[in-house]
Design an enzyme around this catalytic site. Structure first.
Site, PDB file in Angstrom:
ATOM      1  N   ARG A 170       0.829  -1.237   0.000  1.00  0.00           N
ATOM      2  CA  ARG A 170       0.000   0.000   0.000  1.00  0.00           C
ATOM      3  C   ARG A 170       0.851   1.269   0.000  1.00  0.00           C
ATOM      4  O   ARG A 170       0.467   2.290   0.563  1.00  0.00           O
ATOM      5  CB  ARG A 170      -0.970   0.057   1.188  1.00  0.00           C
ATOM      6  CG  ARG A 170      -1.967  -1.034   1.250  1.00  0.00           C
ATOM      7  CD  ARG A 170      -2.957  -1.062   0.091  1.00  0.00           C
ATOM      8  NE  ARG A 170      -3.719  -2.282   0.202  1.00  0.00           N
ATOM      9  CZ  ARG A 170      -3.354  -3.441  -0.379  1.00  0.00           C
ATOM     10  NH1 ARG A 170      -2.285  -3.509  -1.176  1.00  0.00           N
ATOM     11  NH2 ARG A 170      -4.071  -4.517  -0.210  1.00  0.00           N
ATOM     12  N   SER A 222     -10.728   0.252   3.598  1.00  0.00           N
ATOM     13  CA  SER A 222      -9.997   0.012   4.858  1.00  0.00           C
ATOM     14  C   SER A 222      -9.395   1.317   5.362  1.00  0.00           C
ATOM     15  O   SER A 222      -8.717   2.019   4.618  1.00  0.00           O
ATOM     16  CB  SER A 222      -8.862  -0.987   4.636  1.00  0.00           C
ATOM     17  OG  SER A 222      -9.400  -2.215   4.244  1.00  0.00           O
ATOM     18  N   GLU A 293      -4.463   4.124   6.548  1.00  0.00           N
ATOM     19  CA  GLU A 293      -4.277   3.908   5.107  1.00  0.00           C
ATOM     20  C   GLU A 293      -4.920   5.055   4.326  1.00  0.00           C
ATOM     21  O   GLU A 293      -4.408   5.494   3.308  1.00  0.00           O
ATOM     22  CB  GLU A 293      -4.909   2.569   4.685  1.00  0.00           C
ATOM     23  CG  GLU A 293      -4.807   2.281   3.202  1.00  0.00           C
ATOM     24  CD  GLU A 293      -5.282   0.890   2.836  1.00  0.00           C
ATOM     25  OE1 GLU A 293      -5.010  -0.078   3.581  1.00  0.00           O
ATOM     26  OE2 GLU A 293      -5.948   0.763   1.794  1.00  0.00           O
TER      27      GLU A 293
END
Ligand SMILES: Cc1cc2nc3c(=O)[nH]c(=O)nc-3n(C[C@H](O)[C@H](O)[C@H](O)COP(=O)(O)OP(=O)(O)OC[C@H]3O[C@@H](n4cnc5c(N)ncnc54)[C@H](O)[C@@H]3O)c2cc1C
Length: 301
Positions: A170, A222, A293
């Site tokens: 990520r 998320s 995130e």
């Protein structure tokens, strides 16, 4: 908070938008914005904004973005036109930074090209996916990237190799720069699976995501990254009894605890306060510090 200066310079080009209409959380106040359709337009626009010292950001589908309820005094750039296009040449796919990831992934499956099935339910753009190194089910976009065409805000346009993009879980080096992803070239693969089988996999993935994720409510996927060790964030949050915990209009999803739902009137502060609370509670109970995130508009890490 709108940048009236830029609007007054060229009201035909720079328009006022409500950021809540351009983020999947449905949160965000007014901002100036501009749509660019070609590389030349983008180069001119960024050059102008830099000269005027006006902050800017490229926004994809706003599916990983928290925008301030009070609005933003910079300019949001949308990549449309040429940037929304994509084409295939044998097993290679070239897609513009503004292309819709689920559409691109779906088209690849229809062509019998495997690789991007994981991305059919990720509601962003190619640019946002490269920037975030989006992924699911053990695959990430970086597994398929051969090169990325970028525009650095000093005016330079060049191709970067995957190594130069610094992909990790990520993460890409774009998160530490203000370079813009113009397009990406991906190498997919033909295998024994027919396009019919790939399309069946697509339907299964979409069905699974409908069951696992709170797609009925505005969210941004998320909220926290998976820690390097220990249980996933959803489990850590759930084990702290935080499912359903609400601050203002922001609620820890009862369906999946790593999602925060906007129950109707959430502000960006509601979401940030809830994020802080989760981090503190999880840290107290497990010693694990969750890392966000989702991106806050205008921040650079
Ligand atoms: C229901 C739901 C499910 C999700 N599931 C997943 C999942 O399974 N896996 C996953 O990884 N993510 C998932 N996400 C999160 C999100 O969709 C991804 O992170 C996606 O890649 C973000 O793309 P975007 O275009 O919406 O980016 P945005 O949210 O618009 O922007 C995110 C960041 O990327 C930057 N950016 C966007 N375009 C460019 C560009 N062309 N050049 C440079 N920078 C750019 C922005 O400036 C911003 O900092 C999910 C989100 C939702 C709402």
């Amino acid at each position: 908070m709108i940048n009236q200066h830029v609007i007054s310079i060229d009201p035909e080009k720079f328009k006022v938008i409500n950021l809540s209409d351009y983020t999947t959380w449905g949160i965000g106040g007014p901002s100036a914005s501009v749509v660019v359709r070609t590389e030349n337009e983008l180069v001119d626009t960024v050059g102008f904004l830099n000269e005027e010292s006006i902050p800017w950001i490229v926004l994809g589908r706003g599916s990983n973005m928290l925008a301030p309820t009070e609005g933003w005094s910079g300019v949001v750039i949308f990549l449309k036109g040429h940037f929304s296009e994509y084409f295939f040449k044998e097993e290679r796919l070239t897609a513009g930074g503004g292309a819709h990831l689920p559409s691109v992934a779906g088209a690849a499956c229809t062509k019998g090209l495997a690789g991007l099935v994981f991305a059919v339910g990720i509601p962003g753009t190619i640019g946002g996916a490269v920037y975030m190194n989006a992924g699911a089910y053990g695959s990430s976009i970086s597994d398929f990237v051969e090169k990325v065409r970028v525009f650095h805000s000093n005016g330079l346009i060049e191709y970067l190799t995957p190594e130069e993009c610094g992909f990790k879980y990520r993460f890409s080096s774009f998160q530490k720069s203000d370079s813009i992803v113009l397009s990406a070239e991906l190498k997919l693969f033909k295998n024994q699976k027919s396009s019919k089988k790939l399309r069946r996999e697509v339907r299964e993935i979409l069905q699974l995501r409908r069951l696992k994720f709170p797609l009925h409510a505005p969210n941004a996927g998320s909220v926290f990254r998976r820690p390097d060790f220990g249980p996933p964030p959803g489990k850590l949050i759930e084990d702290n009894g935080l499912k359903g915990y609400t601050i203002g209009g922001a609620m820890v999803s009862r369906v999946h605890a790593n999602f925060i739902e906007n129950t109707g009137r959430a502000t960006s502060s509601d979401v940030m306060n809830l994020i802080e609370l989760i981090i503190n509670e999880v840290e107290k109970a497990s010693g694990i510090t969750l890392v966000r995130e989702i991106r806050k508009l205008g921040e650079q890490i």
